[in-house]
Design an enzyme around this catalytic site. Sequence first.
Site, PDB file in Angstrom:
ATOM      1  N   LYS A   1       0.852  -1.193   0.000  1.00 36.14           N
ATOM      2  CA  LYS A   1       0.000   0.000   0.000  1.00 36.14           C
ATOM      3  C   LYS A   1       0.881   1.235   0.000  1.00 36.14           C
ATOM      4  O   LYS A   1       1.973   1.239   0.595  1.00 36.14           O
ATOM      5  CB  LYS A   1      -0.866   0.033   1.268  1.00 36.14           C
TER       6      LYS A   1
ATOM      7  N   GLY B   1     -20.212   6.642  -2.651  1.00 35.80           N
ATOM      8  CA  GLY B   1     -19.110   6.967  -3.567  1.00 35.80           C
ATOM      9  C   GLY B   1     -19.092   6.007  -4.741  1.00 35.80           C
ATOM     10  O   GLY B   1     -20.132   5.475  -5.159  1.00 35.80           O
TER      11      GLY B   1
ATOM     12  N   GLY C   1     -22.154   5.561   2.675  1.00 35.94           N
ATOM     13  CA  GLY C   1     -21.227   6.080   1.677  1.00 35.94           C
ATOM     14  C   GLY C   1     -21.713   5.809   0.265  1.00 35.94           C
ATOM     15  O   GLY C   1     -21.826   4.651  -0.148  1.00 35.94           O
TER      16      GLY C   1
ATOM     17  N   VAL D   1     -18.138   2.939  -5.086  1.00 36.05           N
ATOM     18  CA  VAL D   1     -18.652   1.587  -4.852  1.00 36.05           C
ATOM     19  C   VAL D   1     -20.056   1.621  -4.263  1.00 36.05           C
ATOM     20  O   VAL D   1     -20.979   0.965  -4.772  1.00 36.05           O
ATOM     21  CB  VAL D   1     -17.715   0.788  -3.907  1.00 36.05           C
TER      22      VAL D   1
HETATM   23  P1  NAD Z   1     -15.180   6.986  -2.518  1.00 33.68           P
HETATM   24  O1  NAD Z   1     -14.211   7.945  -1.940  1.00 33.68           O
HETATM   25  O2  NAD Z   1     -15.582   7.093  -3.941  1.00 33.68           O
HETATM   26  O3  NAD Z   1     -16.552   6.990  -1.672  1.00 33.68           O
HETATM   27  C1  NAD Z   1     -16.621   7.066  -0.287  1.00 33.68           C
HETATM   28  C2  NAD Z   1     -17.877   7.896   0.018  1.00 33.68           C
HETATM   29  O4  NAD Z   1     -18.165   7.770   1.403  1.00 33.68           O
HETATM   30  C3  NAD Z   1     -17.721   9.385  -0.289  1.00 33.68           C
HETATM   31  O5  NAD Z   1     -18.800   9.801  -1.093  1.00 33.68           O
HETATM   32  C4  NAD Z   1     -17.746  10.041   1.094  1.00 33.68           C
HETATM   33  O6  NAD Z   1     -18.340  11.324   1.083  1.00 33.68           O
HETATM   34  C5  NAD Z   1     -18.580   9.053   1.880  1.00 33.68           C
HETATM   35  N1  NAD Z   1     -18.345   9.050   3.323  1.00 33.68           N
HETATM   36  C6  NAD Z   1     -17.169   9.159   4.010  1.00 33.68           C
HETATM   37  N2  NAD Z   1     -17.385   9.048   5.326  1.00 33.68           N
HETATM   38  C7  NAD Z   1     -18.716   8.851   5.481  1.00 33.68           C
HETATM   39  C8  NAD Z   1     -19.553   8.672   6.608  1.00 33.68           C
HETATM   40  N3  NAD Z   1     -19.065   8.659   7.850  1.00 33.68           N
HETATM   41  N4  NAD Z   1     -20.874   8.520   6.418  1.00 33.68           N
HETATM   42  C9  NAD Z   1     -21.410   8.546   5.167  1.00 33.68           C
HETATM   43  N5  NAD Z   1     -20.661   8.716   4.054  1.00 33.68           N
HETATM   44  C10 NAD Z   1     -19.343   8.869   4.207  1.00 33.68           C
HETATM   45  O7  NAD Z   1     -14.563   5.544  -2.180  1.00 33.68           O
HETATM   46  P2  NAD Z   1     -14.909   4.164  -2.888  1.00 33.68           P
HETATM   47  O8  NAD Z   1     -13.963   3.937  -4.005  1.00 33.68           O
HETATM   48  O9  NAD Z   1     -16.377   4.074  -3.113  1.00 33.68           O
HETATM   49  O10 NAD Z   1     -14.488   3.140  -1.723  1.00 33.68           O
HETATM   50  C11 NAD Z   1     -15.283   2.993  -0.576  1.00 33.68           C
HETATM   51  C12 NAD Z   1     -14.568   2.067   0.406  1.00 33.68           C
HETATM   52  O11 NAD Z   1     -14.346   0.802  -0.212  1.00 33.68           O
HETATM   53  C13 NAD Z   1     -13.199   2.566   0.867  1.00 33.68           C
HETATM   54  O12 NAD Z   1     -12.985   2.173   2.209  1.00 33.68           O
HETATM   55  C14 NAD Z   1     -12.231   1.802  -0.035  1.00 33.68           C
HETATM   56  O13 NAD Z   1     -10.964   1.632   0.582  1.00 33.68           O
HETATM   57  C15 NAD Z   1     -12.954   0.483  -0.168  1.00 33.68           C
HETATM   58  N6  NAD Z   1     -12.616  -0.234  -1.390  1.00 33.68           N
HETATM   59  C16 NAD Z   1     -12.839   0.353  -2.610  1.00 33.68           C
HETATM   60  C17 NAD Z   1     -12.519  -0.351  -3.777  1.00 33.68           C
HETATM   61  C18 NAD Z   1     -12.779   0.219  -5.139  1.00 33.68           C
HETATM   62  O14 NAD Z   1     -12.766  -0.512  -6.124  1.00 33.68           O
HETATM   63  N7  NAD Z   1     -13.063   1.519  -5.251  1.00 33.68           N
HETATM   64  C19 NAD Z   1     -11.942  -1.636  -3.677  1.00 33.68           C
HETATM   65  C20 NAD Z   1     -11.776  -2.215  -2.421  1.00 33.68           C
HETATM   66  C21 NAD Z   1     -12.112  -1.499  -1.284  1.00 33.68           C
END
Ligand code: NAD
Length: 349
Positions: free
Chosen positions: A82, A181, A179, A183
Site C-alpha cells: 500500500k 461513492g 457512503g 462503490v
Molecule cells: P469513494 O471515496 O468514492 O466513496 C466514499 C464515500 O463515502 C464518499 O462519497 C464520502 O463522502 C462518503 N463518506 C465518508 N465518510 C462517510 C460517513 N461517515 N458517512 C457517510 N458517508 C461517508 O470511495 P470508494 O472507491 O467508493 O471506496 C469505498 C470504500 O471501499 C473505501 O474504504 C475503499 O478503501 C474500499 N474499497 C474500494 C474499492 C474500489 O474498487 N473503489 C476496492 C476495495 C475497497
Amino acid sequence: MSFELLDQLAREGFEEMVALHDRRSGLRAFLAIHDSGPGRAFGGIRRWSYYDEEAALRDCMRLARAMTYKCALARIPAGGAKMVLLDRPELHVENAYRHLGEVVERLGGRYYAGPDVGTNSAELALVSERTRYVTDPGPDGPGELSESTAAGVVAGIAAALRHLDGGEEWSKRTIVVQGLGEVGSRVALTLRGYGARVLASELDFDRAELFAKQAGIERVDPTQELEMPCDVFSPCALGGILHDLSVLRLRCRVVAGAANNVLASPEHGEALHERGVLYVPDYAINSGALMRGSRFHLDGVREPLERIAARVGAVVEDILAQSREQGLSPACVAAREAEMLVERRCLER
Ligand code: NAD
C-alpha cells in the site's frame, strides 16, 4: 514515533517500509510492501489528510497486510502492499502523483499501484505517465474497477443472506449503505434494482440528495445509519467504524460492505459474533477490483463482472460455511485461512 516501527514490521512479517519525500511537489508518503514473495505485490494509493505521520504509517501497514490476505483468499499469485500519500495544503497533487509513478517504475514490477480513497482515474492517469506498473484507467487498462468491487459486494451480501435464511428474498430486505461513492452508489443501485428497500447515508449532502431522487433510495442522516433496523448494514465509506461503542449501536443481522479495515481491531469481529451479527470479512468481500486488475496485469484478460461476482460469492460462502462448522467467528476463520494460505505459499517457494 511512539511505537517501535522495526519491531512492528518484524512482528507482522513486512518486507519493507519506504518513506518518500519530494521537495518540488511537497510529497510526503509511505510505501509498505508486506509480501512480494510470489513475484509482485498489489495495492492502491490512498490520499488522505492524516492526523499525524504515525496515523499514516499505521494505516499504510494495516492496509498492506489486508491486501496480502485479500490476495491469498482470492487465490491470486501476489502479495500485498500500500502507498499512502499525506494530503496537505502544500501538496502539488499532479506532480506528487507523477513522482509516485517514478518511484513505482524504479521498483521494476515488484509493486503494482491501483486506486484507493483519494486516488481515482484522474490521479492514476498521472501515475501511468511515468510507469507501466499501475492500473491504467484508460482504454488500454482493465476497465472499471469500482464496478467489479460493487459486483463482488452484492454477491457477498447475497451469500450472507443465503447462509442465514436459505435465499436472498430481495423484496423483503432492508439494506443500509454507508457512503455513496464509487462503490456504495453502485451497490445501492443494484440492490434497489433487485427490489430491496435501500437506505443510504452520505456526507456529501448534494450528492446524497441527487442520488436519492434519481434512484428511489431513502436517505439516512450520516450519524444514524448504525441504529437503523435492517437486514444488512453495508459500510462503503471509510474503515475503523466498528469499535467498542459503535458495535453496540448496530441493529442489523449482517455487516457486509466494501470499506477496508472496517473493524477498529480484530476483537471487534468477535464482539459482532457474540452479538449474533454475521460479519463478512472485508478482505473476503471487497476483492472484486483486485481480481479484475490482477487478472488483467497477469494474464491480459478482462474478466467479466459475472465471473468476478461468482468468485467473490464462492470465497464468502466458504468462509461462512467454515465459521458455522467450526463454531468460530467469520473474522477469525478468514484470518486463519489467509495466514495458512500465505504460510503454505512461503513453504512452496
Ligand atoms: P469513494 O471515496 O468514492 O466513496 C466514499 C464515500 O463515502 C464518499 O462519497 C464520502 O463522502 C462518503 N463518506 C465518508 N465518510 C462517510 C460517513 N461517515 N458517512 C457517510 N458517508 C461517508 O470511495 P470508494 O472507491 O467508493 O471506496 C469505498 C470504500 O471501499 C473505501 O474504504 C475503499 O478503501 C474500499 N474499497 C474500494 C474499492 C474500489 O474498487 N473503489 C476496492 C476495495 C475497497
